[in-house]
Design a protein around this motif. Structure first.
Motif, mmCIF file in Angstrom:
data_model
loop_
_atom_site.group_PDB
_atom_site.id
_atom_site.type_symbol
_atom_site.label_atom_id
_atom_site.label_comp_id
_atom_site.label_asym_id
_atom_site.label_seq_id
_atom_site.Cartn_x
_atom_site.Cartn_y
_atom_site.Cartn_z
ATOM 1 N N THR A 29 28.625 1.514 33.587
ATOM 2 C CA THR A 29 28.062 2.766 34.080
ATOM 3 C C THR A 29 27.304 2.472 35.369
ATOM 4 O O THR A 29 26.647 1.447 35.482
ATOM 5 N N ALA A 30 27.395 3.387 36.338
ATOM 6 C CA ALA A 30 26.666 3.237 37.597
ATOM 7 C C ALA A 30 26.001 4.566 37.941
ATOM 8 O O ALA A 30 26.474 5.636 37.553
ATOM 9 N N ILE A 31 24.916 4.476 38.682
ATOM 10 C CA ILE A 31 24.215 5.649 39.193
ATOM 11 C C ILE A 31 24.241 5.565 40.714
ATOM 12 O O ILE A 31 23.890 4.538 41.282
ATOM 13 N N VAL A 32 24.672 6.645 41.354
ATOM 14 C CA VAL A 32 24.731 6.680 42.808
ATOM 15 C C VAL A 32 23.980 7.924 43.293
ATOM 16 O O VAL A 32 24.046 8.966 42.669
ATOM 17 N N ARG A 33 23.225 7.772 44.381
ATOM 18 C CA ARG A 33 22.489 8.896 44.979
ATOM 19 C C ARG A 33 23.286 9.405 46.176
ATOM 20 O O ARG A 33 23.681 8.625 47.050
ATOM 21 N N VAL A 34 23.522 10.723 46.184
ATOM 22 C CA VAL A 34 24.214 11.371 47.299
ATOM 23 C C VAL A 34 23.566 12.722 47.552
ATOM 24 O O VAL A 34 22.851 13.252 46.696
ATOM 25 N N LYS A 35 23.831 13.288 48.722
ATOM 26 C CA LYS A 35 23.406 14.667 48.993
ATOM 27 C C LYS A 35 24.517 15.589 48.506
ATOM 28 O O LYS A 35 25.698 15.313 48.704
ATOM 29 N N ALA A 36 24.122 16.665 47.855
ATOM 30 C CA ALA A 36 25.090 17.633 47.341
ATOM 31 C C ALA A 36 24.538 19.028 47.542
ATOM 32 O O ALA A 36 23.325 19.236 47.608
ATOM 33 N N GLU A 37 25.437 19.985 47.644
ATOM 34 C CA GLU A 37 25.028 21.382 47.626
ATOM 35 C C GLU A 37 24.821 21.727 46.158
ATOM 36 O O GLU A 37 25.710 21.537 45.340
ATOM 37 N N SER A 38 23.646 22.198 45.821
ATOM 38 C CA SER A 38 23.279 22.408 44.429
ATOM 39 C C SER A 38 22.802 23.833 44.202
ATOM 40 O O SER A 38 22.250 24.469 45.084
ATOM 41 N N ARG A 39 22.996 24.280 42.969
ATOM 42 C CA ARG A 39 22.491 25.585 42.541
ATOM 43 C C ARG A 39 21.552 25.323 41.374
ATOM 44 O O ARG A 39 21.963 24.836 40.324
ATOM 45 N N LEU A 40 20.277 25.614 41.573
ATOM 46 C CA LEU A 40 19.277 25.334 40.555
ATOM 47 C C LEU A 40 19.467 26.205 39.318
ATOM 48 O O LEU A 40 19.235 25.764 38.202
ATOM 49 N N HIS A 41 19.915 27.443 39.500
ATOM 50 C CA HIS A 41 20.038 28.377 38.379
ATOM 51 C C HIS A 41 21.117 27.947 37.374
ATOM 52 O O HIS A 41 20.855 27.847 36.186
ATOM 53 N N CYS A 42 22.334 27.686 37.842
ATOM 54 C CA CYS A 42 23.433 27.359 36.921
ATOM 55 C C CYS A 42 23.698 25.860 36.822
ATOM 56 O O CYS A 42 24.443 25.423 35.955
ATOM 57 N N GLY A 43 23.115 25.042 37.732
ATOM 58 C CA GLY A 43 23.286 23.595 37.681
ATOM 59 C C GLY A 43 24.515 23.061 38.394
ATOM 60 O O GLY A 43 24.763 21.860 38.387
ATOM 61 N N GLU A 44 25.304 23.934 38.996
ATOM 62 C CA GLU A 44 26.518 23.496 39.690
ATOM 63 C C GLU A 44 26.159 22.603 40.872
ATOM 64 O O GLU A 44 25.171 22.830 41.575
ATOM 65 N N ARG A 45 26.984 21.571 41.079
ATOM 66 C CA ARG A 45 26.835 20.684 42.236
ATOM 67 C C ARG A 45 28.169 20.612 42.952
ATOM 68 O O ARG A 45 29.211 20.452 42.319
ATOM 69 N N LEU A 46 28.133 20.703 44.274
ATOM 70 C CA LEU A 46 29.342 20.627 45.084
ATOM 71 C C LEU A 46 29.245 19.397 45.972
ATOM 72 O O LEU A 46 28.286 19.242 46.723
ATOM 73 N N TYR A 47 30.251 18.533 45.858
ATOM 74 C CA TYR A 47 30.277 17.275 46.594
ATOM 75 C C TYR A 47 31.310 17.340 47.710
ATOM 76 O O TYR A 47 32.320 18.030 47.595
ATOM 77 N N THR A 48 31.074 16.561 48.767
ATOM 78 C CA THR A 48 32.030 16.492 49.876
ATOM 79 C C THR A 48 33.247 15.682 49.445
ATOM 80 O O THR A 48 33.170 14.857 48.512
ATOM 81 N N PRO A 49 34.375 15.865 50.130
ATOM 82 C CA PRO A 49 35.547 15.037 49.836
ATOM 83 C C PRO A 49 35.257 13.535 49.987
ATOM 84 O O PRO A 49 35.782 12.719 49.215
ATOM 85 N N ASP A 50 34.416 13.161 50.950
ATOM 86 C CA ASP A 50 34.059 11.745 51.123
ATOM 87 C C ASP A 50 33.292 11.222 49.909
ATOM 88 O O ASP A 50 33.508 10.090 49.465
ATOM 89 N N ASP A 51 32.385 12.039 49.372
ATOM 90 C CA ASP A 51 31.641 11.626 48.177
ATOM 91 C C ASP A 51 32.575 11.475 46.981
ATOM 92 O O ASP A 51 32.452 10.533 46.196
ATOM 93 N N ILE A 52 33.514 12.391 46.834
ATOM 94 C CA ILE A 52 34.466 12.306 45.722
ATOM 95 C C ILE A 52 35.309 11.044 45.834
ATOM 96 O O ILE A 52 35.555 10.363 44.832
ATOM 97 N N ALA A 53 35.717 10.679 47.040
ATOM 98 C CA ALA A 53 36.470 9.435 47.246
ATOM 99 C C ALA A 53 35.598 8.229 46.890
ATOM 100 O O ALA A 53 36.084 7.262 46.283
ATOM 101 N N LEU A 54 34.308 8.276 47.258
ATOM 102 C CA LEU A 54 33.376 7.206 46.900
ATOM 103 C C LEU A 54 33.257 7.085 45.384
ATOM 104 O O LEU A 54 33.282 5.981 44.837
ATOM 105 N N PHE A 55 33.141 8.216 44.686
ATOM 106 C CA PHE A 55 33.048 8.204 43.222
ATOM 107 C C PHE A 55 34.284 7.535 42.614
ATOM 108 O O PHE A 55 34.175 6.718 41.695
ATOM 109 N N ASP A 56 35.465 7.877 43.136
ATOM 110 C CA ASP A 56 36.710 7.283 42.624
ATOM 111 C C ASP A 56 36.730 5.773 42.843
ATOM 112 O O ASP A 56 37.149 5.012 41.962
ATOM 113 N N GLU A 57 36.269 5.337 44.021
ATOM 114 C CA GLU A 57 36.226 3.901 44.335
ATOM 115 C C GLU A 57 35.269 3.165 43.392
ATOM 116 O O GLU A 57 35.585 2.087 42.876
ATOM 117 N N ILE A 58 34.106 3.743 43.148
ATOM 118 C CA ILE A 58 33.125 3.125 42.257
ATOM 119 C C ILE A 58 33.663 3.070 40.830
ATOM 120 O O ILE A 58 33.539 2.046 40.151
#
Length: 80
Positions: A29-58
């Motif tokens: 398991t790993a924890i990574v810090r990134v900037k994301a567009e977030s919605r506090l009310h529903c908890g949704e997080r939107l990541y950039t395509p670059d972040d998603i590629a980073l997640f896949d690599e990790i």
């Protein structure tokens, strides 16, 4: 550049903030810090395509147990 003007789940306003994303691969398991567009009310997080590629690599490195460049911060245990 914002990917969305409004949250695609609830339609509310999105804010950019730094978040922690927990990634798992194999028995690791790993924890990574990134900037994301977030919605506090529903908890949704939107990541950039670059972040998603980073997640896949990790995740791939975690599955392959290729973690020598990662910083170990503890251990995890399963309670039976």
């Amino acid at each position: 550049m914002k990917l969305f003007d409004k949250c695609p789940v609830c339609g509310g306003e999105l804010i950019e903030k730094e978040v922690e994303k927990i990634l798992m691969g194999g028995s690791n398991t790993a924890i990574v810090r990134v900037k994301a567009e977030s919605r506090l009310h529903c908890g949704e997080r939107l990541y950039t395509p670059d972040d998603i590629a980073l997640f896949d690599e990790i995740r791939k490195k975690l599955r392959e147990d290729n973690v020598e460049k990662f910083i170990q911060i503890g251990k995890k245990f399963k309670v039976a």
